[in-house]
Enzyme design. Structure first.
Site, PDB file in Angstrom:
ATOM      1  N   ASP A 121       0.811  -1.218   0.000  1.00  0.00           N
ATOM      2  CA  ASP A 121       0.000   0.000   0.000  1.00  0.00           C
ATOM      3  C   ASP A 121       0.848   1.273   0.000  1.00  0.00           C
ATOM      4  OD1 ASP A 121       1.084  -0.142   2.481  1.00  0.00           O
ATOM      5  OD2 ASP A 121      -0.810  -0.063   3.582  1.00  0.00           O
ATOM      6  N   CYS A 124       4.721  -0.087   2.821  1.00  0.00           N
ATOM      7  CA  CYS A 124       5.190  -1.393   3.293  1.00  0.00           C
ATOM      8  C   CYS A 124       6.491  -1.293   4.081  1.00  0.00           C
ATOM      9  CB  CYS A 124       5.333  -2.363   2.126  1.00  0.00           C
ATOM     10  SG  CYS A 124       6.474  -1.814   0.823  1.00  0.00           S
ATOM     11  N   ILE A 231      10.447  -4.011  -5.174  1.00  0.00           N
ATOM     12  CA  ILE A 231       9.514  -2.903  -4.958  1.00  0.00           C
ATOM     13  C   ILE A 231       8.780  -3.014  -3.620  1.00  0.00           C
ATOM     14  CG2 ILE A 231       9.083  -2.492  -7.418  1.00  0.00           C
ATOM     15  CD1 ILE A 231       6.456  -4.040  -7.106  1.00  0.00           C
ATOM     16  N   HIS A 232       8.889  -4.158  -2.967  1.00  0.00           N
ATOM     17  CA  HIS A 232       8.076  -4.380  -1.768  1.00  0.00           C
ATOM     18  C   HIS A 232       8.939  -4.891  -0.619  1.00  0.00           C
ATOM     19  CE1 HIS A 232       4.418  -5.237   0.502  1.00  0.00           C
ATOM     20  NE2 HIS A 232       4.934  -6.416   0.806  1.00  0.00           N
ATOM     21  N   HIS A 306       2.521  13.947 -11.499  1.00  0.00           N
ATOM     22  CA  HIS A 306       1.718  12.956 -10.774  1.00  0.00           C
ATOM     23  C   HIS A 306       2.636  12.092  -9.911  1.00  0.00           C
ATOM     24  CE1 HIS A 306      -1.381  13.236 -14.317  1.00  0.00           C
ATOM     25  NE2 HIS A 306      -1.322  14.325 -13.561  1.00  0.00           N
TER      26      HIS A 306
END
Length: 312
Positions: A121, A124, A231-232, A306
């Protein structure tokens, strides 16, 4: 009965087997693994050790303590055709990159080092650090924002160490960015939080099969472990064999736990349990465009302004 626990890796994930004993036989092991994986006994291919090699499971009456296995070992489970045993053995013997001389002998461990999966989310890293510090999930949802603010305040208070060259953007811009719940933490945040809490944070990198230690130069007495797949982040913890309380903080001189973490890194890389940051897909949550890879997401953020991305 002395418990004989094994960590089992298979396509569907990993599980801990703890219903065996030192007197259990190879036949008992095969029946347990077959039931666990739904792989027929005659198609079981079991790899063990490092580098992983095919375990001889043909001697049904041999007990586990006599076949080279120790409680706490990791088994990699695959399904094979009956005729490809030799090819499996050849392939397994080439897995990994370390010389046999570098392989540490197994030391009886009080438990198994395991991963606790936290939500993907964008927070992490902070969720994982809270877990290893407190041994549980932050149900209040306040810890992530607190750590983000802590990072920002640390950077603002030491602009000499954290300048635009280090941060990749102006200090004030970075401090505003990291406090947004859509921003991902990384090496900068790990270094700051390791120093703030006075604890070494060892990040098990499954892409490169290495461990990066944040705060190592401070000679902290305690260490925690995180698993990073590209990435996590997920926290690692010790699941005790005796069913007691889990452990998330370890003495830095405990080389046994460090070797367990290194083995996890090599196993994950060998089985490609990581995210290729050049190929994974992100979605811009502002304009809904799909982006392939980390570089494309960074370019889109730079050109559009963004900064809210989600994993797809």
């Amino acid at each position: 009965m002395t418990r004989f626990a094994l960590r089992v890796k298979m396509k569907s994930g990993h599980q801990v087997v703890n219903n065996l004993s030192h007197d259990s036989t190879i036949e008992d092991l095969k029946q347990t693994l077959s039931s666990l994986s739904n792989i027929p006994i005659n198609k079981l291919c079991v790899l063990s050790g490092f580098p992983p090699k095919v375990l001889d499971i043909t001697k049904d009456n041999l007990n586990l303590s006599s076949c080279g296995l120790s409680s706490g070992d990791t088994l990699i489970l695959e399904e094979k055709t009956v005729s490809d045993s030799e090819e499996k053995a050849k392939t397994a013997s080439t897995l990994g990159s370390r010389d046999n001389a570098d392989v540490q002998q197994h030391i009886e461990s009080p438990g198994i080092l395991m991963k606790f999966v936290v939500p993907a989310d964008n927070s992490c890293l902070f969720t994982s650090i809270n877990f290893v510090l407190n041994g549980k999930v932050d149900e209040s949802g306040t810890f992530g924002p607190y750590m983000r603010k802590l990072v920002a305040e640390t950077i603002k208070g030491d602009k000499h160490s954290y300048d635009e060259a280090i941060l990749g953007k102006p200090v004030d811009e970075y401090c505003a960015w990291i406090q947004a719940d859509t921003s991902w933490g990384g090496a900068i945040e790990l270094a700051i939080l390791a120093n703030y809490y006075g604890i070494e944070i060892a990040v098990v990198d499954t892409i490169n099969a290495i461990i990066n230690k944040f705060g190592e130069d401070q000679n902290y007495a305690l260490r925690v472990f995180l698993l990073f797949d590209g990435i996590h982040y997920d926290p690692l913890f010790m699941e005790p064999f005796d069913g007691g309380k889990i452990q998330t903080i370890f003495p830095t001189e405990d080389e046994r736990i460090l070797r367990d973490a290194e083995q996890l890194a090599y196993e994950a890389k060998s089985s490609r349990q990581f995210t290729d940051v050049d190929k994974f897909t992100l979605k811009c949550m502002v304009c809904n465009i799909l982006l392939k890879g980390q570089v494309a997401a960074q370019e889109h953020a730079h050109s559009s302004g963004h900064a809210n991305f989600g994993e797809v």
